[in-house]
Design a protein around this motif. Structure first.
Motif, short mmCIF file in Angstrom:
data_model
loop_
_atom_site.label_atom_id
_atom_site.label_comp_id
_atom_site.label_asym_id
_atom_site.label_seq_id
_atom_site.Cartn_x
_atom_site.Cartn_y
_atom_site.Cartn_z
N LEU A 103 62.89 12.79 7.08
CA LEU A 103 61.93 12.07 7.92
C LEU A 103 61.61 12.88 9.18
O LEU A 103 60.46 12.94 9.61
N ALA A 104 62.65 13.49 9.75
CA ALA A 104 62.45 14.26 10.98
C ALA A 104 61.90 15.65 10.68
O ALA A 104 61.54 16.37 11.61
N ASP A 105 61.89 16.01 9.41
CA ASP A 105 61.35 17.29 8.98
C ASP A 105 62.11 18.46 9.57
O ASP A 105 61.53 19.46 9.98
N SER A 106 63.41 18.33 9.67
CA SER A 106 64.18 19.43 10.24
C SER A 106 65.61 19.38 9.73
O SER A 106 66.13 18.31 9.42
N TRP A 107 66.24 20.56 9.67
CA TRP A 107 67.67 20.61 9.34
C TRP A 107 68.50 20.89 10.59
O TRP A 107 69.68 21.16 10.50
N ARG A 108 67.79 20.87 11.72
CA ARG A 108 68.47 21.21 12.96
C ARG A 108 68.83 19.90 13.66
O ARG A 108 67.95 19.07 13.91
N MET A 109 70.09 19.73 13.98
CA MET A 109 70.53 18.45 14.52
C MET A 109 69.78 18.09 15.78
O MET A 109 69.41 16.94 16.00
N MET A 110 69.56 19.11 16.64
CA MET A 110 68.88 18.86 17.91
C MET A 110 67.47 18.33 17.67
O MET A 110 67.03 17.37 18.32
N ASN A 111 66.79 18.88 16.66
CA ASN A 111 65.43 18.42 16.37
C ASN A 111 65.44 17.02 15.79
O ASN A 111 64.57 16.21 16.08
N LEU A 169 68.07 5.84 -3.25
CA LEU A 169 67.07 4.83 -2.89
C LEU A 169 66.61 5.02 -1.45
O LEU A 169 65.42 4.96 -1.14
N GLN A 170 67.57 5.32 -0.58
CA GLN A 170 67.27 5.57 0.83
C GLN A 170 66.30 6.74 0.97
O GLN A 170 65.32 6.66 1.70
N ILE A 171 66.57 7.79 0.20
CA ILE A 171 65.70 8.96 0.29
C ILE A 171 64.29 8.61 -0.17
O ILE A 171 63.29 9.01 0.45
N LEU A 172 64.19 7.81 -1.24
CA LEU A 172 62.88 7.39 -1.73
C LEU A 172 62.13 6.61 -0.65
O LEU A 172 60.95 6.85 -0.40
N ILE A 173 62.86 5.68 0.00
CA ILE A 173 62.24 4.90 1.07
C ILE A 173 61.73 5.83 2.16
O ILE A 173 60.59 5.70 2.63
N VAL A 174 62.57 6.81 2.52
CA VAL A 174 62.20 7.75 3.57
C VAL A 174 60.94 8.51 3.18
O VAL A 174 60.02 8.65 3.99
N ILE A 175 60.88 8.94 1.93
CA ILE A 175 59.71 9.72 1.48
C ILE A 175 58.45 8.86 1.55
O ILE A 175 57.40 9.29 2.04
N LEU A 176 58.56 7.59 1.14
CA LEU A 176 57.41 6.69 1.18
C LEU A 176 56.95 6.47 2.62
O LEU A 176 55.76 6.52 2.92
N VAL A 177 57.93 6.23 3.50
CA VAL A 177 57.59 6.00 4.92
C VAL A 177 56.90 7.22 5.48
O VAL A 177 55.92 7.13 6.22
N LYS A 178 57.43 8.38 5.12
CA LYS A 178 56.87 9.62 5.64
C LYS A 178 55.43 9.80 5.18
O LYS A 178 54.55 10.18 5.97
N ALA A 179 55.19 9.48 3.90
CA ALA A 179 53.83 9.57 3.37
C ALA A 179 52.91 8.62 4.13
O ALA A 179 51.76 8.97 4.46
N ALA A 214 67.66 14.68 16.35
CA ALA A 214 67.93 13.75 17.45
C ALA A 214 66.68 13.57 18.31
O ALA A 214 66.31 12.44 18.65
N ALA A 215 66.01 14.66 18.61
CA ALA A 215 64.81 14.59 19.45
C ALA A 215 63.73 13.75 18.79
O ALA A 215 63.05 12.94 19.43
N PHE A 216 63.59 13.92 17.48
CA PHE A 216 62.57 13.18 16.75
C PHE A 216 62.79 11.67 16.87
O PHE A 216 61.86 10.92 17.18
N TYR A 217 64.04 11.24 16.70
CA TYR A 217 64.29 9.81 16.77
C TYR A 217 64.27 9.28 18.19
O TYR A 217 64.05 8.10 18.41
N GLN A 218 64.51 10.16 19.18
CA GLN A 218 64.39 9.68 20.56
C GLN A 218 62.95 9.39 20.92
O GLN A 218 62.67 8.49 21.72
N GLN A 219 62.03 10.13 20.32
CA GLN A 219 60.62 9.87 20.59
C GLN A 219 60.14 8.60 19.90
O GLN A 219 59.40 7.82 20.48
N THR A 220 60.57 8.37 18.69
CA THR A 220 60.16 7.16 17.97
C THR A 220 61.40 6.43 17.45
O THR A 220 61.76 6.55 16.28
N PRO A 221 62.06 5.67 18.32
CA PRO A 221 63.32 5.02 17.92
C PRO A 221 63.13 3.99 16.81
O PRO A 221 64.10 3.66 16.12
N VAL A 222 61.90 3.50 16.61
CA VAL A 222 61.67 2.49 15.59
C VAL A 222 62.05 3.03 14.21
O VAL A 222 62.56 2.29 13.36
N LEU A 223 61.83 4.32 14.02
CA LEU A 223 62.08 4.91 12.71
C LEU A 223 63.56 4.92 12.35
O LEU A 223 63.92 5.12 11.19
#
Lengths: 322, 158, 400
Positions: free
Chosen positions: A167-175, A309-319, A177-186
């Motif tokens: 969902l955050a489109d990154s394998w870097r922990m810092m990125n 199932l979680q990954i599928l949900i994530v992919i759908l949300v991302k789309a 974390a930063a992604f979810y800090q910007q949009t905590p709803v996700l």
């Protein structure tokens, strides 16, 4: 100046000193919550409300007689505790404990999440080797159980961490974390994965209901049967640190990391990891130990499909977002 | 009464093999049985009156040994007595009829030195591995002598 | 690869020394061998050297948990030989203590079952409630473990109206909590997963191997000495024999929980219907020649004592068959083809005996002269002491 900063980073905060003291604190929290759930008081006498009890236990173990069995592989037997401690301490370097804008952790690169998970698996392997090189029947059985369980929980753990990363489109922990800090709803999207990761972490830490490799009433001390004194103290410390790193990892990936600079970041770290440790203590108090083949069945029948199932949900949300 | 019926049927079936039957109190019955036909009597009791449950085997040292086989079913409790001569302490195992008797027979072997023939597992049960030969604690003529203590790892007698 | 692992004589799963030599292939058990005798104390030989009254106390010390079972069984046999008629009230008190003992033993067992499967929370909770029963027993007999309430011809202590009220009051708590445990024991998924289908013992195997007690009843055989061969006042008591048909450890848990609930009913009945009158009759020092077999349903199953008297002041022969011994052959069958992880719980499911702790009831103050305290006062004092204490202050604890 940079070098000095690095040294402080490694030795004081969030390096060795902080890690050791915090892991002992976390052990106290775990013991206290576990005891209260069981209608007991838990540690009470050493320090404030028994806070220094894990430290006292550690120091006491350090002074105990250190026995190496005659038939054991002497070098491996002695080296493994230090090796294991080094591995989990290293894996803590990847946690983005400092503020995320400048240098977030000692080493930060794309893919550090995978490296951290890999190092935690290596710690499990150390436990297996420790059991195997003790050569006592109980330790051997314990070692085999460690590896059997590894096949069960490792995949769901990785899959559960994979969802938020996609969902955050990154394998870097810092990125991440930063992604979810910007949009905590996700963060809410990953709630199933959070619980899968929590249960897998419990299995990784070999705590009830997954304390099979050292099930006291079945195989005495399991992997640790032959260990005593300093070496056992190192192993206990290693487990505590592993608990800190594991809950830190989950806090980064599922709870938005530790933003806000040095002090607020530290507060974030303490609150979030303690919260996860308390959840782990709840699981520990509410279950009975299951059998090793039940672990494998459970994780492949329930945990892994749920993680997928979680990954599928994530992919759908991302789309949907894109 | 159930006990009377059992006594009657046993004496009818086995004749002189059964002697001295008694029924001293309700739900208790005693019968003395010849050593040779013990297994047959037990088999008959088991199949006719459902005496599957062997409570225990009690040995009594009366000069000659007396073995009491206590059986029980839902209604009553039967004790078969067998006399084993002290000179030749031998008896046949009843394990083929009652498989659960093995521990009690092993105990009898340890405590009275009665050799049980055809026992499926004849190792000592309660006596320790270094128990001296021909010492049978529950015989009346046995007295306890504390053996010399040997501490493992040290030279004997030091 | 087959390896031999020694379970015992010292092992965390075992509370008393016994040795199970288990041959395993991976996690599967291939063969089991039981070695006994680590705890053989020669009590049968000792009993022949003690007089009839002393032997009550020797019998009491066979086992810490079913201490009342052994004395009752012994005393019954002696009374039968002598032809003593025990007064009704004495029998009622004897049965009351017996049922309370069953409650405390089964609660203890539930806790042990929890501990053996790694469910320590369950263990802590059941043992907390076991304290209630222990306190009741202390109220009745003055002791928590070795009650010493039996004497030849009756019991040694009477119970008063206040005691009755107290016991009935605590019984309500116990019933409520036991129902809660019955719920947990049969619903909590991880716990059930460890018990269901573990240690199977068919009805035929159980009867042919002479199993007793809850092990036999869990295999579907409604065999209970209290019903089949009623002693004391069990022929007047309303109760049902608890059985289960599954023949596994879960069945044994269910049987024990059902028995707990039956025991509460019996205790209530006993307390409400206890007749007035003397509690014992005098017994002579010498017992008539004769022999008797006494059977008793201990918490673990049928307990059998064979007593033979030759008219002297000492028994000629005293044979004790404790229930645990009868269940060993069945245990070997139950363990075969199971997993290593199941050894503790299967072995614990036959409920091997465990012993209890000592404690003090007297406080001596050397400064202010000797002072003997009632236990309730001591307890109140300790609670007040700890409540008043400021726990946050360092060094405030362990100050004497």
């Amino acid at each position: 100046m940079e070098t000095l900063k690095d040294i402080i980073f490694i030795l004081i905060y969030p390096g060795l000193f902080f890690l050791l003291s915090y892991s002992l604190f976390v052990e106290w929290v775990d013991r206290k919550v576990y005891a209260r759930l069981q209608n007991r008081y838990g540690p009470l006498h050493t320090g404030f409300a028994g806070m220094l009890q894990p430290t006292a236990d550690f120091i006491k173990l350090m002074f105990k007689e250190d026995i190496v069995p005659e038939k054991a592989d002497k070098f491996m037997f002695s080296a493994l505790p230090i090796f294991g401690l080094a591995i989990v301490a290293t894996s803590s370097l990847f946690l983005p404990v400092w503020h995320y804008t400048a240098q977030t952790s000692f080493v930060s690169f794309s893919g550090d999440l995978i490296v951290a998970v890999y190092l935690l698996s290596l710690a499990t392997l150390v436990l297996f080797l420790a059991g195997w090189h003790s050569t006592s029947p109980f330790a051997t059985i314990g070692g085999v159980r460690v590896i059997t369980m590894l096949f069960g929980y490792e995949i769901p753990f990785l899959l559960a961490l994979l969802g938020p990363a996609i969902l955050a489109d990154s394998w870097r922990m810092m990125n991440i974390a930063a992604f979810y800090q910007q949009t905590p709803v996700l963060l809410l999207v990953n709630i199933i994965g959070f619980f899968v990761a929590l249960i897998s972490l419990q299995a990784k830490l070999e705590r009830c209901p997954f304390d099979i490799p050292h099930a006291e009433t079945e195989i005495v001390g399991g992997t640790f049967t032959e260990y005593s004194g300093r070496k056992l103290a190192f192993f206990k410390l290693m487990t505590s640190i592993e608990m800190v790193v594991g809950s830190g990892l989950i806090a980064v990936v599922f709870m938005g990391g530790f933003p806000g600079g040095f002090w607020i970041g530290m507060a974030h770290f303490v609150v979030k990891t303690t919260f996860i440790v308390i959840l782990l203590a709840f699981i520990r108090a509410l279950c009975s130990r299951i059998r090793v083949e039940q672990v494998v069945t459970f994780s492949w029948r329930y945990l892994t499909p749920i993680a997928i199932l979680q990954i599928l949900i994530v992919i759908l949300v991302k789309a949907y977002i894109n | 009464m159930k006990e009377d019926l059992i006594i009657k049927q046993l004496t009818e079936k086995f004749g002189s093999g059964i002697s001295e039957t008694s029924n001293p109190s309700p739900r208790r019955m005693f019968a003395t049985v010849n050593k040779e036909i013990l297994n047959e009597v037990i088999k008959y009791l088991r199949d006719t009156f459902n005496f599957y449950h062997l409570s225990t085997i009690t040995g009594v040292d009366k000069g000659d040994f007396e073995l009491n086989y206590h059986f029980a079913n839902e209604l009553t409790c039967v004790t078969l007595r067998v006399t084993v001569p002290r000179a030749e302490p031998n008896i046949n195992s009843i394990c083929e009829v009652i498989p659960g008797a093995v521990l009690y027979e092993r105990e009898i072997q340890d405590m009275y030195g009665i050799k049980v023939a055809n026992i499926p597992d004849g190792r000592p049960l309660v006596t320790s591995d270094d128990w001296p030969e021909d010492n049978y604690p529950l015989r009346k003529d046995w007295t306890f002598e504390r053996p010399k203590e040997v501490i493992p790892g040290e030279q004997n007698g030091d | 690869m087959e390896i031999k692992i020694p379970i015992g004589p010292q092992h965390p799963a075992l509370k008393e020394p016994i040795s199970l030599r288990v041959t395993v292939d991976g996690e599967h058990i291939k063969d089991v061998d039981i070695r006994l005798g680590y705890n053989h104390r020669g009590l049968e030989k000792l009993a022949e050297q003690k007089n009839w009254v002393q032997n009550i106390y020797v019998m009491e010390r066979i086992c810490g948990i079913c201490s009342h079972s052994h004395t009752t069984c012994y005393v019954q046999a002696v009374e039968q030989i002598q032809g003593l008629e025990v007064p009704k009230r004495g029998l009622y008190i004897r049965t009351l203590v017996a049922e309370l003992e069953r409650v405390h033993s089964h609660l203890l067992w539930l806790g042990v079952a929890g501990h053996e499967t790694g469910f320590d929370t369950f263990f802590m909770y059941t043992w907390r409630d076991r304290e209630i029963v222990m306190d009741i027993l202390e109220i009745i007999s003055g002791n928590r473990v070795h009650y010493a309430i039996n004497s030849i011809g009756g019991v040694r202590r009477d119970i008063s109206e206040e005691q009755k009220k107290l016991i009935l009051g605590s019984l309500d708590t116990l019933i409520k909590r036991t129902e809660y445990y019955a719920n947990i024991g049969t619903i909590e998924p991880t716990f059930v997963a460890r018990l269901d289908g573990v240690g199977p013992l068919s009805k035929e195997q159980a009867t042919s191997l002479c199993a007793v007690g809850p092990v036999l009843r869990a295999s579907g055989v409604a065999n209970d000495v209290r019903k089949d061969d009623p002693y004391a006042v069990y022929d007047e008591l309303p109760f049902e024999v608890a059985t289960a048909t599954s023949g596994d450890v879960l069945g044994r848990v269910i049987v024990r929980v059902k028995e707990l609930l039956e025991s509460y009913k019996m205790i209530e009945y006993l307390l409400k219907n206890i007749p007035e009158g003397p509690i014992s009759v005098r017994a002579p020092r010498k017992i008539k020649p004769g022999e008797a077999i006494s059977r008793y349903e201990a918490p673990r199953g049928e307990d059998l004592h064979y007593v033979k008297s030759n008219g002297g002041d000492k028994p000629e022969r005293l044979k004790v068959r404790a229930p645990t011994l009868a269940n060993y052959p069945a245990t070997v069958v139950m363990l075969k083809n199971m997993f290593i992880a199941d050894i503790p719980i299967i072995f614990a499911a036959i409920d091997p005996c465990v012993c209890c702790a000592e404690r003090t009831v007297q406080l001596i103050d050397t400064k202010r002269g000797d002072k003997v305290m009632r236990f309730s006062e001591l307890r109140k004092m300790s609670i007040d002491f700890y409540k008043k204490m400021d726990l946050s202050k360092k060094g405030n604890l362990w100050k004497l």
